[in-house]
Design an enzyme around this catalytic site. Sequence first.
Site, short mmCIF file in Angstrom:
data_model
loop_
_atom_site.label_atom_id
_atom_site.label_comp_id
_atom_site.label_asym_id
_atom_site.label_seq_id
_atom_site.Cartn_x
_atom_site.Cartn_y
_atom_site.Cartn_z
N ASP A 248 -9.91 -35.49 -42.88
CA ASP A 248 -8.63 -35.97 -42.33
C ASP A 248 -8.15 -37.23 -43.04
OD1 ASP A 248 -7.37 -34.50 -40.33
OD2 ASP A 248 -8.78 -35.16 -38.79
N GLU B 57 -2.27 -27.04 -33.14
CA GLU B 57 -3.05 -27.61 -32.03
C GLU B 57 -2.26 -27.65 -30.73
OE1 GLU B 57 -5.22 -31.26 -32.75
OE2 GLU B 57 -5.69 -31.48 -30.62
N ASP C 288 -10.75 -36.85 -37.81
CA ASP C 288 -10.73 -38.25 -37.34
C ASP C 288 -11.07 -38.30 -35.85
OD1 ASP C 288 -8.34 -37.22 -36.43
OD2 ASP C 288 -7.08 -38.81 -37.25
N SER C 289 -11.31 -37.12 -35.24
CA SER C 289 -11.90 -37.10 -33.89
C SER C 289 -13.24 -37.82 -33.90
CB SER C 289 -12.07 -35.66 -33.40
OG SER C 289 -12.80 -34.89 -34.35
N GLU D 80 -1.59 -34.76 -40.68
CA GLU D 80 -0.83 -34.43 -39.47
C GLU D 80 0.66 -34.60 -39.72
OE1 GLU D 80 -2.14 -36.53 -35.99
OE2 GLU D 80 -4.23 -35.88 -36.23
N LYS E 78 -6.57 -33.12 -44.88
CA LYS E 78 -5.68 -32.61 -43.82
C LYS E 78 -4.74 -33.73 -43.41
CE LYS E 78 -7.18 -31.59 -39.48
NZ LYS E 78 -6.45 -32.59 -38.67
O1 KIV Z 1 -9.81 -34.60 -35.82
C1 KIV Z 1 -10.10 -33.42 -35.57
O2 KIV Z 1 -11.23 -33.08 -35.20
C2 KIV Z 1 -9.05 -32.44 -35.75
C3 KIV Z 1 -9.30 -31.06 -35.21
C4 KIV Z 1 -9.29 -31.12 -33.75
C5 KIV Z 1 -8.35 -30.07 -35.75
O3 KIV Z 1 -8.04 -32.73 -36.29
#
Ligand code: KIV
Length: 271
Positions: free
Chosen positions: A89, A188, A50-51, A121, A119
């Site tokens: 994510d 992280e 989600d970056s 969090e 994924k």
């Molecule tokens: O959103 C993302 O790119 C991430 C990575 C930095 C692990 O969660």
Amino acid sequence: MEIEKAKKFRIQHFAEHKKNNQKIVMITAYDYPTALIADAAGCDCVLVGDSLGMVALGFDSTIPVTMDMMIHHTAAVHRGLKSAFLITDMPFMASSISDENTLKNAADLIQSGGAEAVKIEGGVSSAHIVEKIVNAGIPVMGHIGLTPQSVNQLGGYRVQGRNDDSLNRLIADARAIQDAGAFAIVLEAIESHAVKAIIDSINIPTIGIGANADCDGQVIVLSDLLGLQLNGRIPKFAKQYSNAAQLCVSGLKEYCQDVRNGIFPDKSNEY
Ligand code: KIV
């Protein structure tokens, strides 16, 4: 360019790599061209992080990223991958409203996006939801330490594990996510001595980002690695391997000049 055909990386390869002391290479990708690049380079797994909110959409955090955006970008990355394992994510609040809503969101990322795993969090507080998703047949990667979706709760983007309380919380988080059935976990921005203690307390593979070389694998945000963000600030834990944005600007400047000077197109471009 000759592209070597790589073997498909599957979920069992995470544990196999850990057992064989072979590092797992993970990278983020956000669209079809970046997926093609990640696959051609031989990355084991690709994360639609989600970056993307920051590096692909220009937001200043991951908070505005929605399920629709994640599905749209995951599907594009899926179309570009042949060998790499695709993880995506669960964005902000996608796994927090209700169990039913969470399961539907995870299913949409797999069914409409083409992801092979999601994924999530969070540690102890996310464990019950990880268990529900895993029981539904969807592989889950955990993510603890600096969890950007909780930036407002963490009081900023701060390194975690700096004191005993924080370290004990991280160990409890890692164990809870492992016990819930996650196949791997991202660590992280965690203090170096804490990373070792976390790794020693679990058996599943760890993927580090700002979490030292002891982890079983590493992940970096693609635009940090390639220098895709013009004048972007590279975080201390990342390494810039090329200067793609500058290269693109140079190419574009040449194009501008050629069009203005009547050099492009020439006879060779005509039908
Ligand atoms: O959103 C993302 O790119 C991430 C990575 C930095 C692990 O969660």
